[in-house]
Enzyme design. Sequence first.
Site, PDB file in Angstrom:
ATOM      1  N   CYS A 304       0.853  -1.186   0.000  1.00  0.00           N
ATOM      2  CA  CYS A 304       0.000   0.000   0.000  1.00  0.00           C
ATOM      3  C   CYS A 304       0.890   1.238   0.000  1.00  0.00           C
ATOM      4  CB  CYS A 304      -0.917   0.011   1.220  1.00  0.00           C
ATOM      5  SG  CYS A 304      -0.061  -0.041   2.794  1.00  0.00           S
ATOM      6  N   ASP A 305       0.315   2.352  -0.397  1.00  0.00           N
ATOM      7  CA  ASP A 305       1.048   3.600  -0.249  1.00  0.00           C
ATOM      8  C   ASP A 305       1.064   3.963   1.245  1.00  0.00           C
ATOM      9  OD1 ASP A 305       2.459   5.918  -0.769  1.00  0.00           O
ATOM     10  OD2 ASP A 305       1.199   6.509  -2.458  1.00  0.00           O
ATOM     11  N   TRP A 306       1.926   4.883   1.614  1.00  0.00           N
ATOM     12  CA  TRP A 306       2.234   5.141   3.025  1.00  0.00           C
ATOM     13  C   TRP A 306       1.012   5.613   3.816  1.00  0.00           C
ATOM     14  CZ3 TRP A 306       5.611   2.771   0.614  1.00  0.00           C
ATOM     15  CH2 TRP A 306       6.867   2.467   1.129  1.00  0.00           C
TER      16      TRP A 306
END
Length: 922
Positions: A304-306
């Site tokens: 996932c993105d941060w």
Amino acid sequence: MARVTFISVLLLTLVSLGLAMVRTPNYAADIKRAQQLQGSSKNKRNSVPAGYVAAPYYPTPPGGWVSNWTAAYAKAQKVVANMTLAEKVNLTTGVGEDMGRCVGNTGSALRFGIPNLCLQDSALGVADTDNVTAFPAGITVGATWSKALAYARGLALGAEARGKGVNIQLGPVVGPMGRKPRGGRNWEGFGADPVLQAWGGAETVKGIQANGVIATIKHFIGNEQEAYRMDIIPHGLMQAISSNIDDRTLHELYSWPFAEAIRAGVGAVMMSYNDVNGSASSQNSMMINGILKDEFGFQGIVMCDWLAQISGVGSALAGLDMAMPGDGDIPFFGLAYWAYELSTSVLNGTVPLSRLNDMVTRIVATISRVPLVLTSTHSKTLRRGMLTRDYQWYQLGQDQDYPPPNFSANTANPTGLCYPAAVFSPTCVTNEYVNVQADHFKVARNISREAITLLKNINNTLPLSTSAVLKIFGSDAENNPAGPNACSERACDTGVLGMGWGTGTANYPYLDAPIDAIKRKAANVTYYSSDSFPSGLTATASDIAIVFVNSDSGENQDTVEGNDGDRSASGLYTWHGGDALVEAAAAKYATVIVVIHTVGPILVENWIDLPSVKAVVFAHLPGQEAGDSLTDILFGDYSPSGHLPYSIPVAESDYPSSVSLVGFEFFQVQDTFSEGLYIDYRYLNKHSIAPRFAFGHGLSYTTFSRTSATITAVTPLSSTPPTRASTGSTPVYSTAIPPASEVAWPAGFNAISRYLYPYLDDPQSISSSGTFNYPTGYQTTPQPDPPAGGDQGGNPALWDVMFTLSVNVTNTGKFAGKDVVMVFVQYPSDNPWDTPIIQLRAFEKTDTLAAGEGEVVTLQITRKDLSIWDVVSQNWIIPVSSTAPFLFWIGDSSANLTLACESLSGKCSDGRALPVVAPKSG
Ligand SMILES: *[C@@H]1O[C@H](CO)[C@@H](O)[C@H](O)[C@H]1NC(C)=O
Ligand SMILES: *[C@@H]1O[C@H](CO)[C@@H](O)[C@H](O)[C@H]1NC(C)=O
Ligand SMILES: *[C@@H]1O[C@H](CO)[C@@H](O)[C@H](O)[C@H]1NC(C)=O
Ligand SMILES: *[C@@H]1O[C@H](CO)[C@@H](O)[C@H](O)[C@H]1NC(C)=O
Ligand SMILES: *[C@@H]1O[C@H](CO)[C@@H](O)[C@H](O)[C@H]1NC(C)=O
Ligand SMILES: *[C@@H]1O[C@H](CO)[C@@H](O)[C@H](O)[C@H]1NC(C)=O
Ligand SMILES: *[C@@H]1O[C@H](CO)[C@@H](O)[C@H](O)[C@H]1NC(C)=O
């Protein structure tokens, strides 16, 4: 990704007031809090418009069945079979924001030699560190139209990442596609066309991974604007924007470059912040399980993105393999959706152990994978001298002699906190200042030079003589007086624009400013750095004015001059009154050359037709080599060979309102891609709207003839592709839930406060007796094989070559130069699907051709290039016709296609009328 800046400061302040001092290692309260988070309302989304469906797709197809990965999976299976639950969970979850040297750090499994893996930005260099090359941005690579240079840059990027100890590089970017001309991060990708974007992404991936570094293709998918892309913390106030994309558009436009990168063997995919069709990308089972893992046969790691993860069980079931940076939506509290929570959900039987085993097998297989071998294209790159011996070829995976990180993304100091976000942290060596630049400035300069796009050049104004009397205007010609890295993550527009802003940047080792390079080259140069035109100048007829202007954008954690990432305030106009500067210079001087550094298209109508504006040059985002790469062109050492990677419209209103930035709406912004396939030139052509400069436009100092085109049918057309092979076998492990003791705190363990561990205080108490409310559509029976799948990237038959085209290119002018040959396909006139009039499907750049020299360029057209995505049969269909041919238009822009070949007759001809509107210029 976005680094947490303001919020981190705020939270660290709260934390230092004592909120989280009670820990080490009693995590019970946090676990309770995390469980509350998991059950909260974040998963509820607003409804999306009718027809845009995020259908459930379960279970996750396990990896291991694709032949390219067989050896790596066999190796991984042996390791994973022996791992404890704690070791497995460790590899899936980051240890927390600012808890290690890199922007992302996984837990370790040292018993198997697997360290904390280092994940680090960006797509144009190793971010947040020193002694690296600041390469030209993706859009600049796109403007070269050179596959060889895209590969060479990837190779150099990967060498630098490896040299710094980065295991997983967070690039390249192929989403956004550039659907919205104002979108903030379009410049990180390669251009507003799926085929151009795909080549840029795939060649970069191959280059990076040839070093044994794992590349990450991102952001999957629909991240076409910056504003509202994230859930706002705390959740519930406002959900991330929903990109509503129909299935055909998803396949034919936005996911195309991702599929090509997967076919090229990319090791990791990063999901986007935004929702897709009303389901958060980090847990969108259709996008991860369905599209990436089943249809595209992706065998690597989905992250996932941060801080984009919004559920633990949900994201695991939807196919997420790695949670970054590990924290749940609120960082710095030691709270996670995975880590100890993933241990719990496996012990209580809610997340099938097979899903965890698949996550870990994917991770171990990816890091131990043998890199791709050299292909003939790459050997050609080497032969052309674009690469030097300094590049090393690693034939082993990361389980062999991979260097640990030797830098810190948190500080430039030699020593500092080992765990900056911990309440108490010991001190560590943080930076060893390893210089990884080698001679990569050469490839950087080659790309920046080959990207330079000459839009207008009346009466051969360019190239210039070095003895010309030059008057240079505009702050974009010089360095930021405070230094090229004065603004964190380049979040200001001061001085020459070499890259946009945000996490997609790198620190400059130096920035060779255009004015310095011009002064090195020309004898009579006067520079006026103000962006306001000076008063009292006298001009003589032979003076030549060069005006530097720019247009910036970036990631939306920073607002620059009112632009919140997207070009929300500036629109498509130059910054700092650039248009007025050009107009004032044009009123004074008889010869004006405009040089533009830009993240994307700008509107040039205010001055493009002024009689003294004789030449216009787009230098895109050149990175550190902004100076010499430009003077190479301005003074004629090289002929320009860049071509626009997007169209330049006459007015922004020439595009449909659906590609405008979407403004605030309560709870969730809906961004519906109602224009479907019609973005950029596809839209302008459909509506017969003349662009100012067409997609692909770019002039040269020489001229080329393209003659003797031929077309050869290679594979007979059939409407459906040959049936795919069925999915092969995947690793089988014991299904017995491991003993709870495997995730008990090890005796005497010295836990770091707020660091994320797989351990539980009382694992024995976890029971599997409860019931879990699984997501709608959840099932454990595998889905039938999707007809469009079958190998990495999809059904391998999609890449069967249907036609080969060839054309003789001859340099008919007086200057050495390179031509770009583009092929646009026009579907048969009886094609029942509404399809853009012409679409780019193939391109090649020639070698440097001396005056009079020729080259035969061959181009391949695959089954996929001729196919429509049929939403009913869920397959790629060629609209085969016995009477109406496919037309293959050959030329050097979407509006300059002078040759056409026909599929049915096998004939090629010159002078056929192109069925698209002519541009206003060019
Ligand atoms: C890997 O995949 C590529 C593209 O599909 C193919 O050309 C290559 O032969 C494969 N390599 C192996 C070892 O299977
Ligand atoms: C892995 O398991 C096998 C058989 O169970 C055992 O022989 C071997 O020593 C184990 N290796 C490790 C590293 O634990
Ligand atoms: C999990 O990773 C941490 C470091 O991030 C390490 O301290 C711990 O020993 C690892 N656990 C296991 C079981 O390897
Ligand atoms: C299992 O644990 C997970 C993580 O704490 C939790 O979300 C889930 O509700 C639990 N399942 C059951 C049946 O209690
Ligand atoms: C590059 O590394 C050297 C040591 O090799 C160091 O002295 C120098 O400060 C570094 N450069 C930057 C910009 O930090
Ligand atoms: C180009 O040069 C010719 C010859 O000097 C001149 O007649 C013509 O006006 C010029 N064209 C433009 C657009 O300046
Ligand atoms: C530059 O050109 C101007 C105009 O021809 C001339 O007056 C001046 O002396 C030149 N300067 C130099 C340094 O050659």
